[in-house]
Each structure stands twice: as C-alpha cells, then as structure tokens.
Design a protein around this motif. Sequence first.
Motif, short mmCIF file in Angstrom:
data_model
loop_
_atom_site.label_atom_id
_atom_site.label_comp_id
_atom_site.label_asym_id
_atom_site.label_seq_id
_atom_site.Cartn_x
_atom_site.Cartn_y
_atom_site.Cartn_z
N THR A 21 6.87 -13.66 37.57
CA THR A 21 7.30 -12.19 36.66
C THR A 21 8.71 -12.57 36.08
O THR A 21 8.94 -12.13 34.90
CB THR A 21 7.45 -11.07 37.64
N ILE A 22 9.70 -12.99 36.66
CA ILE A 22 10.84 -13.29 36.27
C ILE A 22 10.81 -14.50 34.94
O ILE A 22 11.36 -14.21 34.04
CB ILE A 22 11.79 -13.85 37.44
N GLU A 23 10.12 -15.33 35.17
CA GLU A 23 9.69 -16.39 34.12
C GLU A 23 9.27 -15.72 32.85
O GLU A 23 9.59 -15.97 31.61
CB GLU A 23 8.89 -17.45 34.48
N VAL A 24 8.14 -15.21 32.83
CA VAL A 24 7.77 -14.43 31.75
C VAL A 24 8.76 -13.34 31.00
O VAL A 24 8.60 -13.36 29.88
CB VAL A 24 5.97 -13.84 32.10
N VAL A 25 9.31 -12.44 31.84
CA VAL A 25 10.20 -11.62 31.19
C VAL A 25 11.40 -12.37 30.47
O VAL A 25 11.64 -12.18 29.64
CB VAL A 25 10.68 -10.74 32.38
N ARG A 26 11.72 -13.43 31.32
CA ARG A 26 12.64 -14.14 30.46
C ARG A 26 12.15 -14.77 29.03
O ARG A 26 12.86 -14.92 28.32
CB ARG A 26 13.27 -15.45 31.25
N ARG A 27 11.22 -15.12 29.17
CA ARG A 27 10.33 -15.80 27.77
C ARG A 27 10.15 -14.68 26.79
O ARG A 27 10.34 -14.96 25.64
CB ARG A 27 8.91 -16.35 28.03
N VAL A 28 9.85 -13.38 27.13
CA VAL A 28 9.83 -12.18 26.37
C VAL A 28 11.21 -12.03 25.86
O VAL A 28 11.50 -11.80 24.34
CB VAL A 28 9.53 -11.08 27.17
N ARG A 29 12.30 -12.25 26.63
CA ARG A 29 13.70 -12.03 25.98
C ARG A 29 14.11 -12.95 25.04
O ARG A 29 14.70 -12.91 23.90
CB ARG A 29 14.66 -11.85 27.13
N ALA A 30 13.58 -14.21 25.40
CA ALA A 30 13.98 -15.58 24.58
C ALA A 30 13.29 -15.38 23.38
O ALA A 30 13.96 -16.04 22.28
CB ALA A 30 13.36 -16.90 25.41
N ASP A 31 12.38 -14.58 23.19
CA ASP A 31 11.63 -14.54 21.88
C ASP A 31 12.12 -13.34 21.00
O ASP A 31 11.84 -12.91 19.91
CB ASP A 31 9.98 -14.29 21.94
N GLY A 32 13.09 -12.57 21.60
CA GLY A 32 13.81 -11.66 20.86
C GLY A 32 13.14 -10.27 21.08
O GLY A 32 13.23 -9.44 20.26
N VAL A 33 12.38 -10.21 22.06
CA VAL A 33 11.52 -8.84 21.94
C VAL A 33 12.22 -7.91 23.14
O VAL A 33 12.46 -8.70 24.38
CB VAL A 33 10.11 -9.16 22.61
N VAL A 253 1.65 -7.59 35.70
CA VAL A 253 2.59 -7.43 34.55
C VAL A 253 2.47 -8.68 33.81
O VAL A 253 2.09 -9.10 32.59
CB VAL A 253 4.10 -7.00 34.75
N ALA A 254 2.79 -10.00 34.23
CA ALA A 254 2.72 -11.23 34.12
C ALA A 254 1.44 -11.64 33.51
O ALA A 254 1.29 -12.30 32.58
CB ALA A 254 3.28 -12.11 35.20
N GLN A 255 0.30 -11.12 34.26
CA GLN A 255 -1.07 -11.42 33.76
C GLN A 255 -1.28 -11.13 32.28
O GLN A 255 -1.89 -11.90 31.55
CB GLN A 255 -1.96 -10.87 34.75
N VAL A 256 -0.59 -9.90 32.00
CA VAL A 256 -0.77 -9.47 30.55
C VAL A 256 0.02 -10.06 29.58
O VAL A 256 -0.11 -10.71 28.63
CB VAL A 256 -0.65 -7.95 30.58
N LEU A 257 1.39 -10.20 29.93
CA LEU A 257 2.48 -10.81 29.15
C LEU A 257 2.14 -12.14 28.73
O LEU A 257 2.47 -12.84 27.53
CB LEU A 257 3.79 -10.45 29.59
N GLU A 258 1.56 -13.04 29.73
CA GLU A 258 1.23 -14.43 29.33
C GLU A 258 0.36 -14.74 28.44
O GLU A 258 0.36 -15.96 27.75
CB GLU A 258 0.99 -15.07 30.67
N ARG A 259 -0.42 -13.86 27.93
CA ARG A 259 -1.27 -13.82 26.82
C ARG A 259 -0.29 -14.16 25.57
O ARG A 259 -0.75 -15.08 24.60
CB ARG A 259 -2.03 -12.70 26.44
#
Length: 261
Positions: A21-33, A253-259
């Motif tokens: 979960t930490i990893e995918v949320v950090r990727r969300v933020r890195a994309d500017g979302v 949450v990560a299962q959905v965001l990883e799409r």
Amino acid sequence: MIASDVDGTLLGPTEVLSARTIEVVRRVRADGVPFVLCTGRPPRWIPPIAGPLGLTGFAVCANGAVLLDIASSEVVAVHGLLSPVLLNDLASALDKALPGCRLAAERISTDVRSFVIEPEYRNPWGDGEGRTAPRAEVLGHSAIKLLISHRGLGSEEMATAARAVLDGAVDITYSSSGGLIELSAHGVTKATGLADVAERFSVPAERVIAFGDMPNDVEMLQWAGHGVAMANGHRAVLDVAEEVTGPAAEDGVAQVLERWF
C-alpha cells in the motif's frame, strides 16, 4: 484525485500500513495525483498514517468537519460546529433513547486535550485517550463531533434509536460496530469535506476515486465518480459502490490503484 478512508480501508486488522500500500500510494503522488485521507479520525491521528505514505497535502478529518493541511499541521477549514446549546439538547434526547450512554466531545485542535470524555465513556479501540471531565464540561464548548458510547449495545442499534429521537437535527454515523456512534452538524459528511478539497484542486467529482468500508463512507462513495467498497465493508457501503475490491487485509486499495500506477 484519490480519496481513501483509513481504518478498515488503508489499514487492515493489524492496523499497520503494508509495504504494498505504501508503495502504490507513493507512485500515485509521484505521478502528481492528489491523494486525500478522508477519515473519522481527528487531526492528531493523521501524522502516523500520512508520514509513511509520504502525504503532505490535505486530510479530511472528523467525518468532514475539519480540513487539515498535513504539511503544516494546521486546520485550514471547519465545516459545521455543534454549539453548547445544541450539544445539551442532544444529550437530553440521547439519555432517553439510549439510557446509560456516555458522551465525549471532539473540539477543533490538533492537541490531545481537545478530546473530552465523561467518566465511564468507552472507546471501542481501547486507546485510553481523552481528558475526563464532568458532563457539563464535555458539553460546555462548541464541538466538531459528539461521540456516544454504550457498553451494552451495537453501533447500528444505537444509530437507529438516536435517529428516531433526533429527527434530522444532526447527521448520525459510525465507523465501528463496537457500541459507538458519532454525531456531526447536519449536512457535514466526508463527501462535503472531499468536495472542498476537489474544488481547491479544480478536480470534478467524476475524476475522483474513493475507497471506504463503513457507513460514514457512504456519501463519499456516492459523490465520487468511482466509489470502491472494501470486501470487508458494511452492507450499506457495498450497496452504493460501483466496485468491490479485496479486503483491507489483502491490500484492497492497492489492488485497484495498481491498474493505473
């Protein structure tokens, strides 16, 4: 924009954020979302969640009553206060509807002393938090939430009884089944708090994905363009969601965001 509840959604039974979960949320933020925490938690309970996730933006706290700037730890908006007069009226009605109930008030602050409880108030999370005071002190100052606990009843039963006597004077919800309900100013929900954040970022509702698991998430999932319920969620949440993901214990949450991230 991504919006997520915390307990039972980002956090599973262990109450620890998973590495996935930490990893995918950090990727969300890195994309500017923008990633917005939307929780019943008070502001002081946000840093232990926001820190590991790398969040520095906004958190919608107290079920929409407070907007917190995570980076500065400042409350930047308050949506709806319960006045002392209203608090005392609510307490009188609740004593009749829920004999033996105990009350607590959450006030506007990031300090632990902003949570005031009367003797024998029980927090189902058992965290021991709260400054104990007579009921007159609990109800004597404006609050963002009134919390009601009862050792002999479940939260759903309590909410039904409270709604029967309060008749729309406040909004009643709960984020735990363990004998605790929460009262907020009428019309104040996670949805209204999230709408404030979305407006600040110029993001329309249809561009928001929201995650939740309990009745206090229903309005938020209905407002968002794509509402996602956790498989461990309450039936009221499952009924309004566009999608049901895995349980919090399996990083739903990560299962959905990883799409996308």
